[in-house]
Design a protein around this motif. Structure first.
Motif, PDB file in Angstrom:
ATOM      1  N   PRO A  96       0.753  -1.168  -0.048  1.00 37.26           N
ATOM      2  CA  PRO A  96       0.004   0.126  -0.201  1.00 37.26           C
ATOM      3  C   PRO A  96       0.897   1.123  -0.087  1.00 37.26           C
ATOM      4  N   ASP A  97       2.254   1.130   0.551  1.00 39.43           N
ATOM      5  CA  ASP A  97       2.729   2.363   0.534  1.00 39.43           C
ATOM      6  C   ASP A  97       3.948   2.595  -0.552  1.00 39.43           C
ATOM      7  N   GLY A  98       3.612   1.752  -1.463  1.00 34.93           N
ATOM      8  CA  GLY A  98       4.637   1.711  -2.828  1.00 34.93           C
ATOM      9  C   GLY A  98       4.315   2.980  -3.670  1.00 34.93           C
ATOM     10  N   GLU A  99       4.781   2.992  -4.860  1.00 38.13           N
ATOM     11  CA  GLU A  99       4.692   4.043  -5.803  1.00 38.13           C
ATOM     12  C   GLU A  99       3.370   3.622  -6.472  1.00 38.13           C
ATOM     13  N   ARG A 100       2.615   4.735  -6.707  1.00 35.36           N
ATOM     14  CA  ARG A 100       1.340   4.257  -7.291  1.00 35.36           C
ATOM     15  C   ARG A 100       1.245   4.054  -8.671  1.00 35.36           C
ATOM     16  N   PHE A 101       0.635   2.839  -8.991  1.00 33.30           N
ATOM     17  CA  PHE A 101       1.044   2.162 -10.222  1.00 33.30           C
ATOM     18  C   PHE A 101       0.247   2.981 -11.211  1.00 33.30           C
ATOM     19  N   ASN A 102       0.639   3.271 -12.302  1.00 29.97           N
ATOM     20  CA  ASN A 102      -0.242   3.978 -13.469  1.00 29.97           C
ATOM     21  C   ASN A 102       0.256   3.458 -14.864  1.00 29.97           C
ATOM     22  N   GLN A 103      -0.535   4.088 -15.887  1.00 21.36           N
ATOM     23  CA  GLN A 103      -0.097   3.706 -17.171  1.00 21.36           C
ATOM     24  C   GLN A 103       1.498   3.789 -17.833  1.00 21.36           C
ATOM     25  N   ASN A 104       2.055   4.706 -17.232  1.00 22.01           N
ATOM     26  CA  ASN A 104       3.363   4.908 -17.637  1.00 22.01           C
ATOM     27  C   ASN A 104       4.574   4.068 -17.148  1.00 22.01           C
ATOM     28  N   ILE A 105       4.024   3.400 -15.858  1.00 25.28           N
ATOM     29  CA  ILE A 105       4.822   2.296 -15.259  1.00 25.28           C
ATOM     30  C   ILE A 105       4.698   1.197 -16.048  1.00 25.28           C
ATOM     31  N   ALA A 106       3.265   0.952 -16.305  1.00 27.02           N
ATOM     32  CA  ALA A 106       3.074  -0.193 -17.243  1.00 27.02           C
ATOM     33  C   ALA A 106       3.563  -0.591 -18.602  1.00 27.02           C
ATOM     34  N   ASN A 107       3.947   0.820 -19.194  1.00 23.68           N
ATOM     35  CA  ASN A 107       4.506   0.940 -20.542  1.00 23.68           C
ATOM     36  C   ASN A 107       5.926   0.595 -20.231  1.00 23.68           C
ATOM     37  N   GLU A 108       6.484   1.018 -19.198  1.00 27.10           N
ATOM     38  CA  GLU A 108       7.646   0.875 -18.858  1.00 27.10           C
ATOM     39  C   GLU A 108       8.149  -0.512 -18.478  1.00 27.10           C
ATOM     40  N   LEU A 109       7.320  -1.227 -17.769  1.00 26.28           N
ATOM     41  CA  LEU A 109       7.637  -2.524 -17.472  1.00 26.28           C
ATOM     42  C   LEU A 109       7.306  -3.687 -18.656  1.00 26.28           C
ATOM     43  N   SER A 110       6.517  -3.184 -19.720  1.00 29.26           N
ATOM     44  CA  SER A 110       6.175  -4.012 -20.715  1.00 29.26           C
ATOM     45  C   SER A 110       7.534  -3.892 -21.575  1.00 29.26           C
ATOM     46  N   LEU A 111       8.438  -3.245 -21.392  1.00 30.37           N
ATOM     47  CA  LEU A 111       9.699  -3.267 -22.174  1.00 30.37           C
ATOM     48  C   LEU A 111      10.658  -4.131 -21.475  1.00 30.37           C
ATOM     49  N   LYS A 112      10.405  -4.768 -20.357  1.00 31.57           N
ATOM     50  CA  LYS A 112      11.353  -5.445 -19.471  1.00 31.57           C
ATOM     51  C   LYS A 112      11.238  -6.914 -19.773  1.00 31.57           C
ATOM     52  N   GLY A 113      12.182  -7.990 -19.717  1.00 31.45           N
ATOM     53  CA  GLY A 113      12.230  -9.042 -19.849  1.00 31.45           C
ATOM     54  C   GLY A 113      11.622 -10.149 -18.846  1.00 31.45           C
ATOM     55  N   ASN A 114      12.382 -10.178 -17.547  1.00 30.52           N
ATOM     56  CA  ASN A 114      11.748 -10.977 -16.650  1.00 30.52           C
ATOM     57  C   ASN A 114      11.486 -10.160 -15.371  1.00 30.52           C
ATOM     58  N   LEU A 115      10.601 -10.397 -14.654  1.00 28.09           N
ATOM     59  CA  LEU A 115       9.995  -9.670 -13.524  1.00 28.09           C
ATOM     60  C   LEU A 115       9.587 -10.666 -12.140  1.00 28.09           C
ATOM     61  N   ILE A 116      10.050 -10.519 -10.995  1.00 27.64           N
ATOM     62  CA  ILE A 116       9.611 -10.832  -9.931  1.00 27.64           C
ATOM     63  C   ILE A 116       8.530 -10.112  -9.330  1.00 27.64           C
ATOM     64  N   ILE A 117       7.536 -10.669  -8.922  1.00 27.20           N
ATOM     65  CA  ILE A 117       6.483  -9.749  -7.992  1.00 27.20           C
ATOM     66  C   ILE A 117       6.256 -10.693  -6.572  1.00 27.20           C
TER      67      ILE A 117
END
Length: 224
Positions: A88-109
């Motif tokens: 809840p206290d993380g960076e507010r997720f938005n479309q710009n972040i979604a666009n940025e992450l879509s250019l990545k290869g591997n993610l851990i959540i």
């Protein structure tokens, strides 16, 4: 793209990833989403993953050891661009972040749970913290599903019409304009004439004006 999700409630994520766009993306080989049960990384014979907080207080805390074991095991198999913690206290997720992450290869959540995770995980293992809004839900699983959906749908080839994602709300800093489909006249409720004109330039101008109008009315903060 590969997304590895670490959670203590893996069954909660079975539905979101087994239907619709996320299912098709995986079937096409465009994305791989793997859910990992955190309890499998516990060294406790009862597979315990939480304990009371030092200093007292209500609620339990995810222990450092199983979470660290999970992250280190995954990182031993491949390189990750981000290790994300849903909080809840993380960076507010938005479309710009979604666009940025879509250019990545591997993610851990990593999905938060209980009162959160031992702070040493956040300090030494996490590279980014995200929140889907200023409210608290029972765990980070649904939030992880939201992030995964928003990111994967942007990958080339996932949507049947790749221009569709480019005209979504927030992509150009505006809310999307109104949309209509058949019939053109439903009991006297008519579609705007401009959309039936076939004049592409005028239609685009109308859509832009309506997008600005809606944004001013509903989300004026976006226009700043």
């Amino acid at each position: 793209m590969r997304i590895d999700i670490i959670t203590c409630l893996p069954k909660l994520l079975e539905g979101p990833f087994s239907d619709s766009i996320l299912k098709r993306a995986q079937e096409k080989g465009l994305a791989q989403i793997v859910v990992h049960d955190l309890r499998k990384y516990s060294t406790n014979k009862h597979h315990k993953i939480d304990d009371y907080a030092f200093g007292g207080g209500a609620g339990m805390v995810l222990q450092i050891e199983p979470v660290a074991n999970a992250i280190e095991d995954l990182k031993s198999q491949r390189t990750y661009d981000e290790v994300i913690y849903m909080s809840p206290d993380g960076e507010r997720f938005n479309q710009n972040i979604a666009n940025e992450l879509s250019l990545k290869g591997n993610l851990i959540i990593l999905c938060g749970h209980y009162k959160g995770v031992d702070e040493r995980i956040r300090t030494h293992f996490i590279t980014r913290e995200l929140s889907i809004g200023d409210y608290v839900i029972s765990g980070g699983e649904l939030a992880a599903a939201v992030v995964s959906d928003a990111v994967v749908r942007l990958l080339p080839g996932v949507l049947n019409d790749e221009t569709s994602a480019l005209t979504d709300s927030f992509q150009d800093g505006l809310l999307a304009p109104p949309v209509y489909t058949r019939p053109a006249d439903y009991k006297g409720l008519k579609v705007p004439d401009i959309l039936l004109s076939g004049h592409e330039k005028n239609i685009e101008k109308w859509r832009f004006e309506k997008a600005v109008e809606k944004t001013k009315e509903r989300r004026p903060d976006l226009l700043k």
